[in-house]
Design a protein around this motif. Structure first.
Motif, PDB file in Angstrom:
ATOM      1  N   TYR A 193      81.723  42.901  25.805  1.00  0.00           N
ATOM      2  CA  TYR A 193      80.857  43.627  26.747  1.00  0.00           C
ATOM      3  C   TYR A 193      80.103  42.583  27.558  1.00  0.00           C
ATOM      4  N   SER A 194      80.653  42.281  28.718  1.00  0.00           N
ATOM      5  CA  SER A 194      80.168  41.154  29.502  1.00  0.00           C
ATOM      6  C   SER A 194      79.307  41.609  30.676  1.00  0.00           C
ATOM      7  N   ALA A 195      78.406  40.746  31.087  1.00  0.00           N
ATOM      8  CA  ALA A 195      77.576  41.003  32.267  1.00  0.00           C
ATOM      9  C   ALA A 195      78.390  41.029  33.543  1.00  0.00           C
ATOM     10  N   THR A 196      79.654  40.624  33.475  1.00  0.00           N
ATOM     11  CA  THR A 196      80.501  40.691  34.667  1.00  0.00           C
ATOM     12  C   THR A 196      80.898  42.138  35.001  1.00  0.00           C
ATOM     13  N   GLN A 197      80.660  43.072  34.085  1.00  0.00           N
ATOM     14  CA  GLN A 197      80.917  44.494  34.362  1.00  0.00           C
ATOM     15  C   GLN A 197      79.755  45.049  35.188  1.00  0.00           C
ATOM     16  N   ALA A 198      79.773  44.732  36.460  1.00  0.00           N
ATOM     17  CA  ALA A 198      78.630  45.023  37.325  1.00  0.00           C
ATOM     18  C   ALA A 198      78.313  46.512  37.392  1.00  0.00           C
TER      19      ALA A 198
END
Length: 657
Positions: A193-198
């Motif tokens: 679950y990455s912060a790149t999933q804007a």
């Protein structure tokens, strides 16, 4: 209370009333209503020809991702059976069934559906998928294939052998369940679950108690993204969650066929378990239960933190919907409204934390959409309530979702539920009488002007709302014609944004009810209709209907036959499932002066005098000669009869037709 079996068959000849008042003045609302039916009949056919294959499936060459997607293929058709049941074209029902079958086959090929049912996903999305199915069952209760499906699908949960329900712990055994049984975890989508999933950034952290992860950007390092993913799979992907309460619609829908006590008992037991958990939490519904049946078992004892729960991602938007759906279903199978506090308390809790601010568009995770739809300027003070609760307390401010207090008042007509509405109107920050020009996929959002109309404060709503509905269809048709091709970039939400069938306004005006709750609610009504001569549900051709008022004791209904040469026979049924009893009806009868003498220049007023008759049933038939109208006040006892999927196929016709 539990219902006794209702033995009154639908085929008995009901009370008949003859309309005698000539149509001297043609109501604008009636003309607009029939115009809307006509335009919708063109619109659904064009959608079908543009986006669907010959077997009913959606034309799509893209991919399916992870576990998500079943709902998005059913949603473009969800209200087509609703339109048919209101009076849409005769062939619309067959078309809707073909699309259900085509999409089901399509999703089976993708591996997302097994034995005609979702393999396993959360009930926030399953509810969206099943709206279409529930509407088909209600539109054609005589279809044996859909009856069989309804019973088979309900047993996936009511029968513990399928593994989706643990009767000892009284829990649905996982957040993701279906025809494949409980599916552990949340699937491959959130292994990391990455912060790149804007797109998920506005909703913040799924879990707020992991060491070293206290802000969104802390999810940028791969190690933290994996730690969050692991925790989500282990904690959000196990046990029961409040949104599973929407599964009660699946079981209630089956109960409406045969009143099998197994289904009623399951609904009462499962909803009762959550009510007990709420009572132990001061009345407020918790959002999570561990595998052993203990609230907070996977969340350090906290009542918040579950999947689609109070903390993440939508809070009230998902929890309140499930609570309201469950409370409605319990009301259907028991005939009482005593369990509605399951939905009242969460709503009153957030209202108690309300504030008035001028930043409704920017302060909440979903506020921009509300402000756009309601056309609220940035400097306008608006009442906001917190949707979510985490370790720091209540947060994520949005306007009050009116659909839920409206449902509570609609179900009870109780003074307290009306007072809540009046207080919300006073503090809302906008004029409830204005019909705002917007549409979204849920076919909801115009509760304020409609309720104002029912309460006698907004007489122009029918014309305003029908004008809006025609504009909604025109916009969707324009979008379709500008994009006569399949979705780009695997956009599986494409078709639901283009569905040109609009039914919210028709539901308000014809049935005197709010539309079904979008995340899996069953459609209720103060009144529904059948065509006694064609033996099908819905208004006959060229007949318009308007519920002008609705209260605890009954409703006022206007019927108009716009046809210049054909008599129509309208079956009027109290309740969506015949659960209400029409005790008595008062209606207008014409005087003797119309049309008068041909030598006179004036068009005489036909006049009208009241007449009345006892009914004592859930149905009556109104005979409408050409260019005639009638106004009826139905005195009704609500929930006096066992609700059931009731057919209009066997309604006794007039002996002289």
């Amino acid at each position: 209370m539990m219902w006794a079996k209702d033995d009154s068959p639908d085929g008995l000849s009901p009370t008949r009333i003859e309309a005698t008042v000539p149509l001297r003045e043609t109501p604008l609302w009636a003309v607009l209503e029939r115009r809307l039916f006509s335009v919708l009949d063109t619109a659904w056919r064009e959608f079908e020809a543009t986006y669907c294959g010959p077997d009913g499936r959606l034309v799509y060459q893209g991919r399916m991702h992870h576990r998500d997607g079943v709902d998005d293929f059913y949603e473009p058709f969800f209200n087509w059976p609703v339109l048919y049941r209101l009076g849409g074209a005769d062939d619309l029902l067959a078309s809707a069934k073909q699309h259900w079958a085509g999409v089901t086959a399509q999703l089976t090929e993708f591996g997302f559906v097994r034995e005609e049912y979702e393999v396993g996903y959360d009930w926030f999305h399953q509810g969206e998928s099943l709206n279409f199915f529930y509407a088909l069952c209600a539109a054609d209760p005589d279809d044996p294939a859909f009856r069989e499906r309804a019973l088979r699908f309900a047993r996936l949960y009511a029968d513990p052998a399928h593994g989706n329900y643990d009767p000892a712990a009284r829990i649905i055994t996982a957040p993701h369940t279906g025809s494949g049984g409980p599916r552990p975890g949340l699937g491959t989508e959130w292994i990391d679950y990455s912060a790149t999933q804007a797109v998920m950034k506005p909703y913040g952290l799924p879990l707020d108690d992991l060491p070293g992860i206290t802000a969104w950007d802390d999810l940028l390092p791969a190690e933290n993204a994996r730690r969050m993913g692991d925790a989500m799979q282990a904690r959000l992907g196990r046990g029961d969650t409040a949104v599973n309460l929407a599964a009660t619609s699946l079981v209630t829908n089956a109960w409406l066929y045969d009143h099998d006590p197994q289904f009623a008992d399951w609904v009462v037991d499962y909803v009762g378990a959550w009510r007990e958990r709420a009572a132990a939490n001061g009345g407020l519904l918790p959002d999570n239960v561990g595998p052993s049946g203990t609230v907070g078992e996977l969340h350090h004892g906290h009542w918040y933190g579950g999947h689609y729960g109070w903390a993440w991602p939508h809070g009230l938007h998902s929890v309140q919907a499930a609570a309201m759906i469950a409370a409605v279903n319990e009301t259907l199978v028991t005939g009482t409204t005593t369990g509605l506090d399951l939905a009242r308390v969460p709503l009153d809790t957030v209202i108690a934390h309300s504030v008035v601010r001028t930043d409704a568009a920017t302060t909440g995770s979903m506020g921009w959409g509300w402000a756009q739809k309601m056309n609220i300027a940035p400097d306008v003070p608006v009442q906001l309530v917190p949707y979510r609760h985490g370790a720091g307390g209540w947060f994520d401010l949005h306007p009050v979702p009116l659909i839920y207090p409206v449902w509570l008042w609609w179900l009870t007509s109780a003074a307290g539920d009306r007072e809540r509405l009046e207080a919300l109107e006073q503090d809302a920050g906008f004029d409830w009488r204005q019909t705002k020009w917007f549409q979204d996929k849920e076919e909801q959002g115009h509760e304020a002007p409609w309720v104002s109309f029912l309460l006698g404060r907004n007489p122009g709503y029918p014309e305003d709302a029908l004008t809006l509905a025609l504009a909604q269809v025109a916009k969707r048709l324009a979008l379709m014609r500008a994009t006569p091709y399949g979705p780009p970039d695997d956009d599986i939400h494409w078709w639901q944004r283009l569905n040109p069938v609009v039914t919210e306004v028709l539901t308000h005006l014809l049935t005197g009810a709010p539309p079904a709750l979008y995340n899996g609610g069953l459609a209720l009504a103060r009144v529904t209709y059948g065509d006694a001569l064609r033996h099908r549900p819905g208004l006959p051709d060229n007949v318009a209907a308007l519920v002008r008022e609705a209260d605890a004791d009954g409703l006022r209904l206007d019927l108009v036959n716009l046809d210049p040469d054909t008599r129509r026979e309208v079956v009027v049924q109290a309740g969506a499932f015949g659960e209400d009893r029409i005790d008595h009806v008062v209606y207008d009868q014409a005087g003797a002066d119309y049309p008068g003498d041909s030598h006179d220049y004036l068009i005489p007023d036909p006049g009208a005098e009241p007449a009345s008759t006892p009914v004592g049933s859930h149905r009556l038939v109104v005979s409408l000669p050409p260019l005639h109208r009638i106004s009826l006040r139905l005195e009704v006892t609500r929930r006096a009869q066992t609700p059931a999927h009731r057919s209009f196929t066997h309604t006794a016709p007039r002996s002289d037709t």
